[in-house]
Enzyme design. Structure first.
Site, mmCIF file in Angstrom:
data_model
loop_
_atom_site.group_PDB
_atom_site.id
_atom_site.type_symbol
_atom_site.label_atom_id
_atom_site.label_comp_id
_atom_site.label_asym_id
_atom_site.label_seq_id
_atom_site.Cartn_x
_atom_site.Cartn_y
_atom_site.Cartn_z
ATOM 1 N N GLU A 72 49.761 -55.958 -32.418
ATOM 2 C CA GLU A 72 49.192 -54.767 -32.680
ATOM 3 C C GLU A 72 49.201 -53.708 -31.344
ATOM 4 O O GLU A 72 49.375 -54.425 -30.098
ATOM 5 C CB GLU A 72 47.819 -54.886 -32.841
ATOM 6 C CG GLU A 72 47.553 -55.938 -33.797
ATOM 7 C CD GLU A 72 45.957 -56.211 -34.002
ATOM 8 O OE1 GLU A 72 45.694 -57.190 -34.978
ATOM 9 O OE2 GLU A 72 45.138 -55.538 -33.092
ATOM 10 N N CYS B 59 46.659 -48.943 -26.023
ATOM 11 C CA CYS B 59 46.418 -50.156 -25.587
ATOM 12 C C CYS B 59 47.591 -51.051 -26.221
ATOM 13 O O CYS B 59 47.710 -50.887 -27.391
ATOM 14 C CB CYS B 59 45.121 -50.623 -26.293
ATOM 15 S SG CYS B 59 44.539 -52.169 -26.045
ATOM 16 N N CYS C 145 47.788 -65.300 -28.474
ATOM 17 C CA CYS C 145 46.916 -65.619 -26.989
ATOM 18 C C CYS C 145 46.703 -67.066 -26.994
ATOM 19 O O CYS C 145 45.961 -67.650 -27.891
ATOM 20 C CB CYS C 145 45.928 -64.869 -26.570
ATOM 21 S SG CYS C 145 45.473 -64.917 -24.945
ATOM 22 N N CYS D 20 39.461 -67.936 -25.943
ATOM 23 C CA CYS D 20 38.117 -67.338 -25.512
ATOM 24 C C CYS D 20 37.543 -67.227 -27.140
ATOM 25 O O CYS D 20 38.222 -66.857 -28.199
ATOM 26 C CB CYS D 20 38.390 -65.905 -24.951
ATOM 27 S SG CYS D 20 39.023 -65.697 -23.788
ATOM 28 N N CYS E 233 36.848 -64.012 -29.632
ATOM 29 C CA CYS E 233 38.082 -63.330 -29.800
ATOM 30 C C CYS E 233 38.984 -63.633 -30.994
ATOM 31 O O CYS E 233 39.179 -64.711 -31.126
ATOM 32 C CB CYS E 233 38.655 -63.150 -28.487
ATOM 33 S SG CYS E 233 40.512 -62.393 -28.723
ATOM 34 N N CYS F 89 40.719 -56.858 -30.343
ATOM 35 C CA CYS F 89 42.241 -57.196 -30.333
ATOM 36 C C CYS F 89 42.461 -58.281 -31.555
ATOM 37 O O CYS F 89 41.652 -59.211 -31.582
ATOM 38 C CB CYS F 89 42.668 -57.453 -28.990
ATOM 39 S SG CYS F 89 41.798 -58.874 -28.354
HETATM 40 S S1 SF4 Z 1 39.774 -62.398 -24.949
HETATM 41 FE FE1 SF4 Z 1 41.486 -63.141 -26.731
HETATM 42 S S2 SF4 Z 1 43.110 -61.884 -26.165
HETATM 43 FE FE2 SF4 Z 1 41.833 -61.819 -24.321
HETATM 44 S S3 SF4 Z 1 42.519 -63.720 -23.208
HETATM 45 FE FE3 SF4 Z 1 40.813 -64.215 -24.381
HETATM 46 S S4 SF4 Z 1 41.951 -65.289 -26.103
HETATM 47 FE FE4 SF4 Z 1 43.360 -63.882 -25.100
#
Ligand code: SF4
Length: 373
Positions: free
Chosen positions: A109, A122, A129, A133, A136, A365
């Site tokens: 994206e 962005c 990823c 986290c 997210c 995101c």
């Molecule tokens: S917030 Fe999401 S995109 Fe950003 S580093 Fe953590 S897991 Fe990865």
């Protein structure tokens, strides 16, 4: 030897390599590639002019190159990297999010945001990823693969072309509102875990036309969760980009759970690396802090954060959490948000609560890609 960030966060086995593209190559490599196709080296400059200065990747428009050579050059150096799956707009058209499908079906994206005096884009640096986290959407789905330099650059080329062609009219009317001024590496992925390609992309974005897009390094922000060795390496590149550290907690106990890479590099080490970057680059560090109700938004944590940051070259961006579907976490209460701001200000730490663009189009995101999956 792999880069420090890449050492630990390897790409999953079996990921296919994206096709080579002009934007993967330095100007010298482009000349070699063109010569290897039996063309005069100056064709590299012509191709760069078409791609970086005119955003013209359709060979039909390359009228200064003999028709017989165009197909071969296009096939070898400007293959199609991505196609639009869909656009989603909100904020009266001022925010447009694009979901891209890459050559191997991977989804990523980018988001284009128009403000009265500037345009910010962005972009994603990885498909998915690996940082995991828990709050997210991208983190939940894991890492598919690193994007190539050209796949990163092309998100911006496509955005600049859309702006030029008036495809993102928005409500903002000034000339500045039609020019891309800021780029933030805050889409999918941890940029410093895809170190070489992200650095290559920064060079392509900031090399003067026609070698690159001629954008200002000062308008580029690279975010990181705190891959400490890669942060030091990034400082050595000599860029004037801004570094944004996604901190989300001032104490290791909580940060170990919110940002799992903290079990490897602690808050103190991450901040030391950030201060080093500030010193070397002359730029203020952005501290990103997603405010999560009753998790990290207590007044004592704000006070602790203020103590860690005071007297440093820093700015805090508080981000009201945009909850992902099915998440148990949500944004802070307004009174807790205000108290958090006040506690930081009491330490003389500059702080802004970020305007959360794009919430009605799955703005966090990874949410658009997660919905598509
Ligand atoms: S917030 Fe999401 S995109 Fe950003 S580093 Fe953590 S897991 Fe990865």
């Amino acid at each position: 030897m792999p880069a420090p960030g890449e050492l630990t966060f390897a790409v999953p086995r079996g990921a296919k390599k994206p096709p080579r593209h002009l934007a993967d190559l330095s100007p010298a490599e482009r000349r070699e590639a063109v010569a290897a196709l039996g063309e005069k080296p100056f064709r590299a400059k012509q191709l760069s002019q078409h791609y970086f200065a005119r955003f013209a990747d359709d060979p039909a428009a390359w009228t200064d190159i003999p028709a017989a050579a165009r197909g071969r050059l296009a096939e070898d150096l400007l293959p199609e990297l991505m196609t639009v799956v869909r656009h989603a707009s909100c904020d009266d058209g001022d925010t447009r999010k694009t979901l891209w499908k890459l050559f191997d079906g991977t989804l990523v994206e980018s988001v284009l945001m128009r403000y009265p005096d500037r345009v910010t884009m962005c972009i994603s640096s990885q498909a998915g990823c690996g940082m995991n986290c828990p709050f997210c959407a991208t983190g939940q789905a894991g890492l598919d693969r690193n994007l190539s330099t050209a796949e990163i650059v092309h998100q911006i080329v496509a955005g600049m072309r859309s702006l030029r062609d008036g495809e993102v009219p928005g409500s903002a009317g000034s000339a500045d509102a039609a020019r891309l001024s800021n780029i933030v590496f805050m889409g999918m992925g941890e940029p410093l875990a895809n170190y070489k390609r992200v650095v290559g992309a920064i060079r392509r974005l900031t090399d003067p036309e026609p070698d690159g897009l001629g954008l200002s390094q000062r308008g580029i922000t690279v975010s990181t969760v705190g891959l400490v060795p890669a942060m030091y390496r990034f400082a050595d590149e000599g860029f004037k980009c801004r570094l944004a550290v996604s901190l989300h907690a001032p104490d290791d106990e909580l940060r170990d759970t919110l940002v799992p890479v903290n079990t490897r590099w602690k808050v103190r080490e991450v901040l030391d690396a950030a201060w080093h970057y500030a010193e070397v680059s002359g730029r203020r560090i952005s501290i990103e802090y997603a405010l999560i109700r009753d998790v990290n938004d207590q007044a004592w944590r704000a006070d602790r954060l203020g103590r860690l940051l005071k007297n440093h070259r820093v700015h805090v961006n508080l981000i009201p959490l945009n909850p992902t579907p099915g998440s148990k976490w949500t944004a802070s209460r307004p009174e807790d948000e205000r108290a958090f701001v006040a506690a930081l200000e009491a330490h003389g730490v500059p702080v802004t609560v970020r305007d959360t663009r794009g919430q009605e189009i799955d703005g966090a995101c990874g949410q658009l890609a997660a919905a598509e999956r």
